[in-house]
Motif scaffolding. Sequence first.
Motif, PDB file in Angstrom:
ATOM      1  N   THR A   1      -4.394 -15.231  16.420  1.00 48.57           N
ATOM      2  CA  THR A   1      -4.870 -14.674  17.680  1.00 48.57           C
ATOM      3  C   THR A   1      -5.576 -13.346  17.473  1.00 48.57           C
ATOM      4  O   THR A   1      -5.434 -12.682  16.443  1.00 48.57           O
ATOM      5  CB  THR A   1      -3.692 -14.460  18.650  1.00 48.57           C
ATOM      6  OG1 THR A   1      -2.833 -13.436  18.127  1.00 48.57           O
ATOM      7  CG2 THR A   1      -2.895 -15.735  18.847  1.00 48.57           C
ATOM      8  N   ARG A   2      -6.320 -12.971  18.511  1.00 52.80           N
ATOM      9  CA  ARG A   2      -6.995 -11.684  18.495  1.00 52.80           C
ATOM     10  C   ARG A   2      -5.994 -10.540  18.378  1.00 52.80           C
ATOM     11  O   ARG A   2      -6.246  -9.534  17.710  1.00 52.80           O
ATOM     12  CB  ARG A   2      -7.830 -11.547  19.763  1.00 52.80           C
ATOM     13  CG  ARG A   2      -8.319 -10.161  20.101  1.00 52.80           C
ATOM     14  CD  ARG A   2      -9.140  -9.529  18.988  1.00 52.80           C
ATOM     15  NE  ARG A   2     -10.435 -10.157  18.812  1.00 52.80           N
ATOM     16  CZ  ARG A   2     -11.356  -9.686  17.975  1.00 52.80           C
ATOM     17  NH1 ARG A   2     -11.110  -8.602  17.257  1.00 52.80           N
ATOM     18  NH2 ARG A   2     -12.505 -10.306  17.831  1.00 52.80           N
ATOM     19  N   ARG A   3      -4.822 -10.700  18.993  1.00 53.53           N
ATOM     20  CA  ARG A   3      -3.798  -9.657  18.915  1.00 53.53           C
ATOM     21  C   ARG A   3      -3.376  -9.410  17.470  1.00 53.53           C
ATOM     22  O   ARG A   3      -3.273  -8.271  17.022  1.00 53.53           O
ATOM     23  CB  ARG A   3      -2.580 -10.060  19.752  1.00 53.53           C
ATOM     24  CG  ARG A   3      -1.496  -8.984  19.813  1.00 53.53           C
ATOM     25  CD  ARG A   3      -0.215  -9.561  20.424  1.00 53.53           C
ATOM     26  NE  ARG A   3      -0.462 -10.159  21.718  1.00 53.53           N
ATOM     27  CZ  ARG A   3      -0.505  -9.462  22.860  1.00 53.53           C
ATOM     28  NH1 ARG A   3      -0.329  -8.159  22.851  1.00 53.53           N
ATOM     29  NH2 ARG A   3      -0.723 -10.073  24.008  1.00 53.53           N
ATOM     30  N   GLU A   4      -3.143 -10.499  16.728  1.00 52.33           N
ATOM     31  CA  GLU A   4      -2.752 -10.359  15.317  1.00 52.33           C
ATOM     32  C   GLU A   4      -3.860  -9.699  14.503  1.00 52.33           C
ATOM     33  O   GLU A   4      -3.605  -8.828  13.670  1.00 52.33           O
ATOM     34  CB  GLU A   4      -2.442 -11.732  14.727  1.00 52.33           C
ATOM     35  CG  GLU A   4      -1.244 -12.421  15.324  1.00 52.33           C
ATOM     36  CD  GLU A   4      -1.130 -13.819  14.762  1.00 52.33           C
ATOM     37  OE1 GLU A   4      -0.484 -13.957  13.702  1.00 52.33           O
ATOM     38  OE2 GLU A   4      -1.675 -14.745  15.352  1.00 52.33           O
TER      39      GLU A   4
ATOM     40  N   GLU B   1      -4.898  -8.623  28.516  1.00 54.51           N
ATOM     41  CA  GLU B   1      -3.859  -9.361  27.795  1.00 54.51           C
ATOM     42  C   GLU B   1      -4.380 -10.731  27.370  1.00 54.51           C
ATOM     43  O   GLU B   1      -4.164 -11.186  26.259  1.00 54.51           O
ATOM     44  CB  GLU B   1      -2.633  -9.514  28.701  1.00 54.51           C
ATOM     45  CG  GLU B   1      -1.428 -10.132  28.025  1.00 54.51           C
ATOM     46  CD  GLU B   1      -0.776  -9.180  27.038  1.00 54.51           C
ATOM     47  OE1 GLU B   1      -0.013  -9.650  26.185  1.00 54.51           O
ATOM     48  OE2 GLU B   1      -1.043  -7.970  27.122  1.00 54.51           O
TER      49      GLU B   1
ATOM     50  N   ASP C   1      -6.306  -7.713  15.531  1.00 55.59           N
ATOM     51  CA  ASP C   1      -6.468  -6.297  15.864  1.00 55.59           C
ATOM     52  C   ASP C   1      -5.386  -5.443  15.194  1.00 55.59           C
ATOM     53  O   ASP C   1      -5.658  -4.336  14.705  1.00 55.59           O
ATOM     54  CB  ASP C   1      -6.412  -6.102  17.378  1.00 55.59           C
ATOM     55  CG  ASP C   1      -7.666  -6.632  18.071  1.00 55.59           C
ATOM     56  OD1 ASP C   1      -8.666  -6.866  17.371  1.00 55.59           O
ATOM     57  OD2 ASP C   1      -7.635  -6.807  19.304  1.00 55.59           O
ATOM     58  N   ALA C   2      -4.147  -5.959  15.176  1.00 54.43           N
ATOM     59  CA  ALA C   2      -3.053  -5.200  14.561  1.00 54.43           C
ATOM     60  C   ALA C   2      -3.304  -5.005  13.073  1.00 54.43           C
ATOM     61  O   ALA C   2      -3.099  -3.919  12.521  1.00 54.43           O
ATOM     62  CB  ALA C   2      -1.724  -5.912  14.793  1.00 54.43           C
TER      63      ALA C   2
ATOM     64  N   ALA D   1       1.890 -15.786  19.731  1.00 56.49           N
ATOM     65  CA  ALA D   1       2.197 -16.022  21.136  1.00 56.49           C
ATOM     66  C   ALA D   1       2.449 -17.499  21.362  1.00 56.49           C
ATOM     67  O   ALA D   1       1.674 -18.336  20.914  1.00 56.49           O
ATOM     68  CB  ALA D   1       1.027 -15.566  21.999  1.00 56.49           C
TER      69      ALA D   1
ATOM     70  N   SER E   1       2.859  -9.045  13.812  1.00 52.97           N
ATOM     71  CA  SER E   1       3.016  -9.497  15.184  1.00 52.97           C
ATOM     72  C   SER E   1       3.547 -10.909  15.177  1.00 52.97           C
ATOM     73  O   SER E   1       3.544 -11.584  14.161  1.00 52.97           O
ATOM     74  CB  SER E   1       1.681  -9.433  15.915  1.00 52.97           C
ATOM     75  OG  SER E   1       0.736 -10.266  15.289  1.00 52.97           O
TER      76      SER E   1
ATOM     77  N   ALA F   1      -6.712 -10.356  24.518  1.00 59.49           N
ATOM     78  CA  ALA F   1      -6.015 -10.061  23.265  1.00 59.49           C
ATOM     79  C   ALA F   1      -5.426 -11.315  22.646  1.00 59.49           C
ATOM     80  O   ALA F   1      -5.221 -11.377  21.441  1.00 59.49           O
ATOM     81  CB  ALA F   1      -4.920  -9.039  23.510  1.00 59.49           C
ATOM     82  N   ASP F   2      -5.144 -12.344  23.481  1.00 59.97           N
ATOM     83  CA  ASP F   2      -4.534 -13.566  22.966  1.00 59.97           C
ATOM     84  C   ASP F   2      -5.563 -14.641  22.638  1.00 59.97           C
ATOM     85  O   ASP F   2      -5.209 -15.789  22.398  1.00 59.97           O
ATOM     86  CB  ASP F   2      -3.526 -14.116  23.982  1.00 59.97           C
ATOM     87  CG  ASP F   2      -2.255 -13.286  24.011  1.00 59.97           C
ATOM     88  OD1 ASP F   2      -2.007 -12.607  23.011  1.00 59.97           O
ATOM     89  OD2 ASP F   2      -1.554 -13.304  25.019  1.00 59.97           O
TER      90      ASP F   2
END
Length: 511
Positions: free
Chosen positions: A67-70, A51, A72-73, A29, A26, A54-55
């Motif tokens: 980040t949380r997004r990274e 959203e 989780d991926a 952000a 990812s 996730a960030d």
Amino acid sequence: MMQAVKTYRFWVALIGFCISATAGMSVYAQPAPGGAARQTTPPKTAAAGVEREADTIVAVVNKEVITRRELDARVRLAKRDMAGQRMQPPPDNVLELQVLQRLITEKLELQEGRRLNIQITPAMINSAIETIAKRNNATVAQVRQQLQASGIPWSDYENLIRRELLLERLRQTVVDRTILITDGEVDAFLREQKAREAGGLPSVRPTPAPAPPPPPPPKPQAVQPAIMGIAQILVRVPEGASAEEVAALRKKAQDLLARVRKGESFESVAKASSDGPEASLGGDLGVRPLNGWPDLFLKAVANVPDGRISNILQSPNGFHILKVVGRAGGAPPPQAQPAPPPPPTSADPQLPKGPMPVEQTQARHILLKSSTVMTDDVARQRLLGIRQRIVQGGESFGDLARRFSNDTSAPQGGDLGWLNPGETVPPFEKAMNALKIGEVSEPVKSPFGWHLILVEGRRTQDMADQYLRNQVRQRLFIQRSDAEFEAWLQRVRNLSFIDNRLEKTERLNRN
């Protein structure tokens, strides 16, 4: 061995690995100009709240965030990889902490690469992709099609290759150049192999391979000195850890022990979860005489049959789970159950038997490395001028190599010695093989820069013994490189600012 051309190991990931790894990538952000404080319109949907969640920042590494997004991926990717290997993943909160530690380490590695000004050029990326495709019997176009069919942008794939190249160059810069495997170390390894075979223990293959199932106990031979092979899973306890942290790490060790005793492969668990430097080898610590093992280990495995697992052992380093790979020589262990060795399988790589004729080439080269000052065009034109001085002016290739070459072989007049097939990068080898003896090449581009190549001779050599020694040298090199790189990373970590917010939240929840 010359750093610019010869390599100890092949670093390129396979296509399947790259595809699966890229799926979890990812992009960090970036805040909009003015930051979140300038937002005046509240979110209108639940999706917007998700959203923002996730960030959330889960860790800060020096001045960069994860980040949380990274996270989780990468957790989804880890679960998919474990499922593909039929491995039982740990609880989600434990897996998240493990994956976050890996992301923190990657951040530190990339930051150090930038600090050391390690440059990865588009030409190096293209060459790596071509090599990956060739090793998988595919073309670059087919690789691109496969990625597109998986929904993975080509730019993401190139970014993955760029990162892998940077990490390999980082390892070469800070560790690999300092490692020298002596002939004495190779001889000692081969003697150990003979002792294993004489004692009925399985020999350690020079090239790392997927771990075989636990070997059955060997039949001891009284005429041999008592030796024992041990593997371990280590749960490291940091210095100064609190009582709560020690208890949590003990619980982790207990969970790992339970997984192994339920039938999960010891080697797989060690590779996935051990904190020891030998984790990549399935935890294998090798074979030693009994007096070569710590007394703590000897007491822990005194009544453990061959091929079986000890209880958890605590040392100043942390919690150990030991596996007795096998014993030989001396008095037989009281609970050992001798069994005939298993028949060889096709998956077990065999060492060469008999002659191994190899066509070798004796060569010299002059290397000009590309840089902001020495562009590709400037380097090529300069080599054309040097070539003209050799071919038309009769100047010595060796003398000009000493004056102009950027390679470590320059003091030896660019001499690379006798080269075996596959020992140089593909563009270099292809150009070298096309030359006649005494012929000087046109400028040749490789990932290291621009070369002039002179072929001085060719011969057929029986390389069976040398092949074996090279494989042993490679194994020992990788073992030492992995251990020293981990030690270097720990020093970098100690000097860095790391705010692991997820770990802090877990501690609060436990309390």
